[in-house]
Write a protein that holds these residues in place. Structure first.
Motif, mmCIF file in Angstrom:
data_model
loop_
_atom_site.group_PDB
_atom_site.id
_atom_site.type_symbol
_atom_site.label_atom_id
_atom_site.label_comp_id
_atom_site.label_asym_id
_atom_site.label_seq_id
_atom_site.Cartn_x
_atom_site.Cartn_y
_atom_site.Cartn_z
ATOM 1 N N UNK A 1 38.247 49.318 53.741
ATOM 2 C CA UNK A 1 37.923 48.848 52.377
ATOM 3 C C UNK A 1 39.185 48.866 51.517
ATOM 4 N N UNK A 2 39.511 47.734 50.956
ATOM 5 C CA UNK A 2 40.689 47.669 50.101
ATOM 6 C C UNK A 2 40.334 48.170 48.696
ATOM 7 N N UNK A 3 41.171 49.027 48.176
ATOM 8 C CA UNK A 3 40.937 49.519 46.810
ATOM 9 C C UNK A 3 41.790 48.718 45.841
ATOM 10 N N UNK A 4 41.100 47.986 44.991
ATOM 11 C CA UNK A 4 41.785 47.117 44.037
ATOM 12 C C UNK A 4 41.406 47.544 42.630
ATOM 13 N N UNK A 5 42.417 47.858 41.806
ATOM 14 C CA UNK A 5 42.064 48.161 40.420
ATOM 15 C C UNK A 5 43.017 47.490 39.448
ATOM 16 N N UNK A 6 42.442 47.108 38.326
ATOM 17 C CA UNK A 6 43.197 46.439 37.271
ATOM 18 C C UNK A 6 43.221 47.367 36.065
ATOM 19 N N UNK A 7 44.403 47.546 35.506
ATOM 20 C CA UNK A 7 44.548 48.444 34.356
ATOM 21 C C UNK A 7 43.934 47.827 33.101
ATOM 22 N N UNK A 8 43.136 48.623 32.399
ATOM 23 C CA UNK A 8 42.570 48.149 31.130
ATOM 24 C C UNK A 8 43.068 49.012 29.970
ATOM 25 N N UNK A 9 44.196 49.692 30.197
ATOM 26 C CA UNK A 9 44.832 50.425 29.100
ATOM 27 C C UNK A 9 45.238 49.447 28.010
ATOM 28 N N UNK A 10 45.587 49.952 26.820
ATOM 29 C CA UNK A 10 45.786 49.031 25.693
ATOM 30 C C UNK A 10 46.949 48.068 25.923
ATOM 31 N N UNK A 11 48.021 48.535 26.540
ATOM 32 C CA UNK A 11 49.166 47.647 26.767
ATOM 33 C C UNK A 11 48.793 46.515 27.735
ATOM 34 N N UNK A 12 48.147 46.850 28.826
ATOM 35 C CA UNK A 12 47.742 45.823 29.793
ATOM 36 C C UNK A 12 46.646 44.929 29.229
ATOM 37 N N UNK A 13 45.784 45.499 28.417
ATOM 38 C CA UNK A 13 44.748 44.689 27.777
ATOM 39 C C UNK A 13 45.400 43.557 26.973
ATOM 40 N N UNK A 14 46.459 43.907 26.230
ATOM 41 C CA UNK A 14 47.157 42.897 25.425
ATOM 42 C C UNK A 14 47.841 41.854 26.294
ATOM 43 N N UNK A 15 48.209 42.231 27.492
ATOM 44 C CA UNK A 15 48.890 41.288 28.396
ATOM 45 C C UNK A 15 47.892 40.432 29.181
ATOM 46 N N UNK A 16 46.592 40.691 29.005
ATOM 47 C CA UNK A 16 45.600 39.793 29.618
ATOM 48 C C UNK A 16 44.798 40.378 30.767
ATOM 49 N N UNK A 17 44.651 41.704 30.799
ATOM 50 C CA UNK A 17 43.919 42.279 31.935
ATOM 51 C C UNK A 17 42.471 41.784 32.005
ATOM 52 N N UNK A 18 41.878 41.484 30.862
ATOM 53 C CA UNK A 18 40.492 41.027 30.882
ATOM 54 C C UNK A 18 40.368 39.726 31.687
ATOM 55 N N UNK A 19 41.319 38.825 31.484
ATOM 56 C CA UNK A 19 41.294 37.545 32.216
ATOM 57 C C UNK A 19 41.466 37.774 33.710
ATOM 58 N N UNK A 20 42.314 38.715 34.059
ATOM 59 C CA UNK A 20 42.547 38.993 35.484
ATOM 60 C C UNK A 20 41.280 39.587 36.108
ATOM 61 N N UNK A 21 40.615 40.460 35.393
ATOM 62 C CA UNK A 21 39.375 41.047 35.907
ATOM 63 C C UNK A 21 38.325 39.952 36.145
ATOM 64 N N UNK A 22 38.173 39.075 35.174
ATOM 65 C CA UNK A 22 37.207 37.966 35.306
ATOM 66 C C UNK A 22 37.520 37.126 36.538
ATOM 67 N N UNK A 23 38.799 36.812 36.681
ATOM 68 C CA UNK A 23 39.229 35.965 37.791
ATOM 69 C C UNK A 23 39.003 36.665 39.139
ATOM 70 N N UNK A 24 39.383 37.934 39.227
ATOM 71 C CA UNK A 24 39.204 38.659 40.493
ATOM 72 C C UNK A 24 37.718 38.764 40.840
ATOM 73 N N UNK A 25 36.896 38.995 39.834
ATOM 74 C CA UNK A 25 35.450 39.080 40.090
ATOM 75 C C UNK A 25 34.939 37.767 40.661
ATOM 76 N N UNK A 26 35.413 36.688 40.076
ATOM 77 C CA UNK A 26 35.019 35.358 40.525
ATOM 78 C C UNK A 26 35.504 35.102 41.957
ATOM 79 N N UNK A 27 36.732 35.483 42.252
ATOM 80 C CA UNK A 27 37.287 35.265 43.595
ATOM 81 C C UNK A 27 36.544 36.111 44.638
#
Ligand code: FES
Length: 82
Positions: A1-27
């Motif tokens: 099982x591959x462990x994949x995590x996206x940072x949702x800290x405030x700095x990464x949030x500003x850089x677009x982590x929400x979009x990456x999460x949406x995209x990874x979920x879709x993929x």
């Protein structure tokens, strides 16, 4: 099982982590990878100074731009789980 995590800290949030999460979920959905990828959001990975959103794959941190996240998923994540 591959462990994949996206940072949702405030700095990464500003850089677009929400979009990456949406995209990874879709993929993950499109490729039916639920049983192969353990996908999570994570708090600050202490890599805020790097440009891009911190994304960890089995504990190794990469830095992604939302614009290139789809390619990264295809080229880096898919080959590991397929
Ligand atoms: S907020 Fe993402 S590494 Fe710090």
């Amino acid at each position: 099982m591959l462990e994949l995590s996206v940072c949702i800290g405030s700095s990464c949030h500003l850089k677009g982590s929400y979009n990456i999460i949406q995209l990874f979920q879709q993929m993950i959905e499109e490729n039916a990878l639920h049983d192969k990828i353990d996908f999570k959001a994570s708090f600050c990975m202490r890599k805020c100074q790097s440009s891009g959103v911190a994304v960890s794959i089995n504990g190794m941190v990469h830095h992604l731009q939302p614009e290139t996240a789809r390619e990264f998923f295809k080229n880096t994540i898919m080959p590991i789980v397929k």
